[in-house]
Design an enzyme around this catalytic site. Structure first.
Site, PDB file in Angstrom:
ATOM      1  N   GLU A 118      -6.849   4.437   7.723  1.00  0.00           N
ATOM      2  CA  GLU A 118      -6.558   5.974   7.457  1.00  0.00           C
ATOM      3  C   GLU A 118      -7.709   6.577   6.865  1.00  0.00           C
ATOM      4  O   GLU A 118      -8.193   7.708   7.144  1.00  0.00           O
ATOM      5  CB  GLU A 118      -5.293   6.230   6.656  1.00  0.00           C
ATOM      6  CG  GLU A 118      -4.065   5.854   7.500  1.00  0.00           C
ATOM      7  CD  GLU A 118      -2.852   5.653   6.750  1.00  0.00           C
ATOM      8  OE1 GLU A 118      -2.828   5.482   5.328  1.00  0.00           O
ATOM      9  OE2 GLU A 118      -1.749   5.123   7.460  1.00  0.00           O
ATOM     10  N   SER A 153       3.495  -2.549  10.249  1.00  0.00           N
ATOM     11  CA  SER A 153       4.986  -2.369  10.387  1.00  0.00           C
ATOM     12  C   SER A 153       5.611  -3.680  10.198  1.00  0.00           C
ATOM     13  O   SER A 153       6.500  -4.348  10.769  1.00  0.00           O
ATOM     14  CB  SER A 153       5.397  -1.960  11.826  1.00  0.00           C
ATOM     15  OG  SER A 153       5.058  -0.649  12.139  1.00  0.00           O
ATOM     16  N   GLY A 180       2.880  -1.182   4.361  1.00  0.00           N
ATOM     17  CA  GLY A 180       2.980   0.372   3.795  1.00  0.00           C
ATOM     18  C   GLY A 180       4.469   0.640   3.692  1.00  0.00           C
ATOM     19  O   GLY A 180       4.967   0.425   2.452  1.00  0.00           O
ATOM     20  N   GLY A 181       5.215   0.935   4.886  1.00  0.00           N
ATOM     21  CA  GLY A 181       6.448   1.733   4.517  1.00  0.00           C
ATOM     22  C   GLY A 181       7.617   0.515   3.876  1.00  0.00           C
ATOM     23  O   GLY A 181       8.282   1.172   3.037  1.00  0.00           O
ATOM     24  N   GLY A 189       2.549   2.060  10.452  1.00  0.00           N
ATOM     25  CA  GLY A 189       3.438   3.338  10.472  1.00  0.00           C
ATOM     26  C   GLY A 189       4.216   3.785  11.585  1.00  0.00           C
ATOM     27  O   GLY A 189       4.826   4.683  11.839  1.00  0.00           O
ATOM     28  N   ASN A 222       0.833  -0.958   0.010  1.00  0.00           N
ATOM     29  CA  ASN A 222      -0.117  -0.004   0.136  1.00  0.00           C
ATOM     30  C   ASN A 222       0.768   1.303   0.002  1.00  0.00           C
ATOM     31  O   ASN A 222       1.406   1.550   0.952  1.00  0.00           O
ATOM     32  CB  ASN A 222      -0.819  -0.104   1.270  1.00  0.00           C
ATOM     33  CG  ASN A 222      -1.584   1.274   1.401  1.00  0.00           C
ATOM     34  OD1 ASN A 222      -1.657   2.065   0.629  1.00  0.00           O
ATOM     35  ND2 ASN A 222      -2.063   1.500   2.665  1.00  0.00           N
ATOM     36  N   TRP A 223       0.934   1.795  -1.142  1.00  0.00           N
ATOM     37  CA  TRP A 223       1.948   2.910  -1.208  1.00  0.00           C
ATOM     38  C   TRP A 223       1.123   4.320  -0.685  1.00  0.00           C
ATOM     39  O   TRP A 223       2.144   5.173  -0.748  1.00  0.00           O
ATOM     40  CB  TRP A 223       2.413   3.092  -2.796  1.00  0.00           C
ATOM     41  CG  TRP A 223       3.321   2.126  -3.190  1.00  0.00           C
ATOM     42  CD1 TRP A 223       3.994   1.170  -2.506  1.00  0.00           C
ATOM     43  CD2 TRP A 223       4.067   2.154  -4.609  1.00  0.00           C
ATOM     44  NE1 TRP A 223       4.699   0.526  -3.103  1.00  0.00           N
ATOM     45  CE2 TRP A 223       4.988   0.998  -4.574  1.00  0.00           C
ATOM     46  CE3 TRP A 223       3.788   2.945  -5.551  1.00  0.00           C
ATOM     47  CZ2 TRP A 223       5.759   0.754  -5.355  1.00  0.00           C
ATOM     48  CZ3 TRP A 223       4.665   2.532  -6.724  1.00  0.00           C
ATOM     49  CH2 TRP A 223       5.534   1.408  -6.822  1.00  0.00           C
ATOM     50  N   LYS A 224       0.064   4.201  -0.076  1.00  0.00           N
ATOM     51  CA  LYS A 224      -0.495   5.588   0.278  1.00  0.00           C
ATOM     52  C   LYS A 224      -0.213   6.743  -0.689  1.00  0.00           C
ATOM     53  O   LYS A 224      -0.219   6.539  -1.879  1.00  0.00           O
ATOM     54  CB  LYS A 224      -0.131   5.766   1.699  1.00  0.00           C
ATOM     55  CG  LYS A 224       0.023   4.678   2.613  1.00  0.00           C
ATOM     56  CD  LYS A 224       0.232   4.732   4.045  1.00  0.00           C
ATOM     57  CE  LYS A 224       0.433   3.416   4.933  1.00  0.00           C
ATOM     58  NZ  LYS A 224       0.289   3.827   6.265  1.00  0.00           N
ATOM     59  N   GLU A 272      -5.300  -5.065  10.432  1.00  0.00           N
ATOM     60  CA  GLU A 272      -4.448  -4.021  10.788  1.00  0.00           C
ATOM     61  C   GLU A 272      -4.501  -3.316  11.989  1.00  0.00           C
ATOM     62  O   GLU A 272      -5.507  -2.311  11.831  1.00  0.00           O
ATOM     63  CB  GLU A 272      -4.454  -2.983   9.557  1.00  0.00           C
ATOM     64  CG  GLU A 272      -4.227  -3.618   8.127  1.00  0.00           C
ATOM     65  CD  GLU A 272      -3.513  -2.565   7.346  1.00  0.00           C
ATOM     66  OE1 GLU A 272      -2.358  -2.895   6.855  1.00  0.00           O
ATOM     67  OE2 GLU A 272      -4.089  -1.366   7.095  1.00  0.00           O
ATOM     68  N   HIS A 318      -9.204   1.341   4.735  1.00  0.00           N
ATOM     69  CA  HIS A 318      -8.185   1.191   5.383  1.00  0.00           C
ATOM     70  C   HIS A 318      -8.664   2.254   6.591  1.00  0.00           C
ATOM     71  O   HIS A 318      -8.975   3.204   6.391  1.00  0.00           O
ATOM     72  CB  HIS A 318      -7.050   1.852   4.474  1.00  0.00           C
ATOM     73  CG  HIS A 318      -5.666   1.744   5.289  1.00  0.00           C
ATOM     74  ND1 HIS A 318      -5.343   2.712   6.145  1.00  0.00           N
ATOM     75  CD2 HIS A 318      -4.568   1.072   5.004  1.00  0.00           C
ATOM     76  CE1 HIS A 318      -4.073   2.317   6.286  1.00  0.00           C
ATOM     77  NE2 HIS A 318      -3.631   1.388   5.893  1.00  0.00           N
TER      78      HIS A 318
HETATM   79  C1  PEP Z   1      -0.439   0.049   5.786  1.00  0.00           C
HETATM   80  O1  PEP Z   1      -0.304   1.002   5.134  1.00  0.00           O
HETATM   81  O2  PEP Z   1      -1.474  -0.553   5.593  1.00  0.00           O
HETATM   82  C2  PEP Z   1       0.549  -0.136   6.851  1.00  0.00           C
HETATM   83  C3  PEP Z   1       0.202  -1.314   7.328  1.00  0.00           C
HETATM   84  O3  PEP Z   1       1.564   0.364   6.732  1.00  0.00           O
HETATM   85  P1  PEP Z   1       3.014   0.152   7.446  1.00  0.00           P
HETATM   86  O4  PEP Z   1       3.415  -1.192   7.014  1.00  0.00           O
HETATM   87  O5  PEP Z   1       3.953   1.214   7.180  1.00  0.00           O
HETATM   88  O6  PEP Z   1       2.652   0.015   9.126  1.00  0.00           O
END
Ligand code: PEP
Length: 251
Positions: A97, A213, A234-235, A173, A9-11, A167, A95
């Site tokens: 966010e 994470s 994400g990251g 994050g 997920n590149w957000k 999640e 999600h």
């Molecule tokens: C996400 O964006 O869904 C996520 C889990 O981010 P991260 O891996 O950066 O915690």
């Protein structure tokens, strides 16, 4: 039995040249992977160019949101057919966010999921508790409501295609990962609820991803858990070498 799915997920990161450069770098690193579905969900503007770049490879492209109406006066929204047209085969829905900043509810999650399935794309429905909900012992209550309300009223055929992503909001994050045991406990619970909703045959087939994470150094322990079928990342999905390590979680 369940085919793993590793989804990035590149957000709101990477413009078109940056997105293309990363996929160019990623392709040779994962070209030998046959037993894992590999998905990248970039920003809307990069979907079409990335789906062209990924053609002929084992990388699939997805979107981070969708609207449920097929077309019309809905300024700023996008329909599933438009995502499909641009080369998407998956859509991330609900999600945390989006729940936190854009008023997403279980009701809108349900509508988006329905529209996504109707257009033959695969929804990835996100659920997860906040830190406060975990600390007040409400994790299971919150997850149960999100699953029962967000993923209700589907046929068995539809329910089987849905991917669920657990999640925990406190792990997204933040660098704090749920322990494999904490994650497995919730994944097993989600499968049990899904079994009550759609039967154990469907619940045993549905893929449940963990997100929060996920990194190259914790992915293999998470993936060893019996109800964890992949990651929503994400990251660590923003860098080709790191994402390739996640895709190759079993060495
Ligand atoms: C996400 O964006 O869904 C996520 C889990 O981010 P991260 O891996 O950066 O915690």
């Amino acid at each position: 039995m369940r085919r793993p799915l590793m989804a990035g997920n590149w957000k709101m990161h990477k413009n078109i040249p940056e997105a293309i450069a990363m996929v160019k770098e990623l392709k040779p690193l994962i070209s030998d992977v046959k037993d894992v579905d590999i998905l990248i969900c970039p920003v809307f503007t990069a979907i079409y160019p990335l789906s062209n770049e990924a053609k002929g490879s084992n990388i699939k492209i997805g979107a981070q949101n969708v609207y449920w109406e097929p077309k019309g006066a809905f300024t700023g929204e996008i329909a599933v057919s438009m995502l499909s047209d641009a080369g998407c085969s998956f859509v991330i829905i609900g999600h945390s966010e989006r729940r936190q900043y854009f008023c997403e509810t279980d009701e809108t999650v349900n509508k988006r999921t329905k529209a996504t399935l109707n257009a033959n794309l695969i929804p990835i429905v996100c659920v997860g508790e906040t830190l406060q909900e975990r600390e007040s012992d409400n994790t299971f209550k919150v997850i149960e409501k999100q699953v029962r309300d967000g993923i209700k009223n589907f046929s068995k055929e539809e329910a089987e295609k849905i991917v669920i992503a657990y999640e925990p909001v406190w792990a997204i994050g933040t660098g704090k990962t749920a322990t494999p045991q904490q994650a497995q406990e919730v994944h097993g619970f989600i499968r049990k609820i899904y079994s009550e909703m759609y039967g154990s045959d469907i619940a045993n087939k549905v893929r449940i991803l963990y997100g929060g994470s996920v990194k190259p150094d914790n992915v293999s322990e998470l993936m060893k858990q019996k109800d964890i079928d992949g990651g929503l990342v994400g990251g660590a999905s923003l860098d080709a070498a790191s994402f390739a390590k996640l895709v190759k979680f079993n060495g």
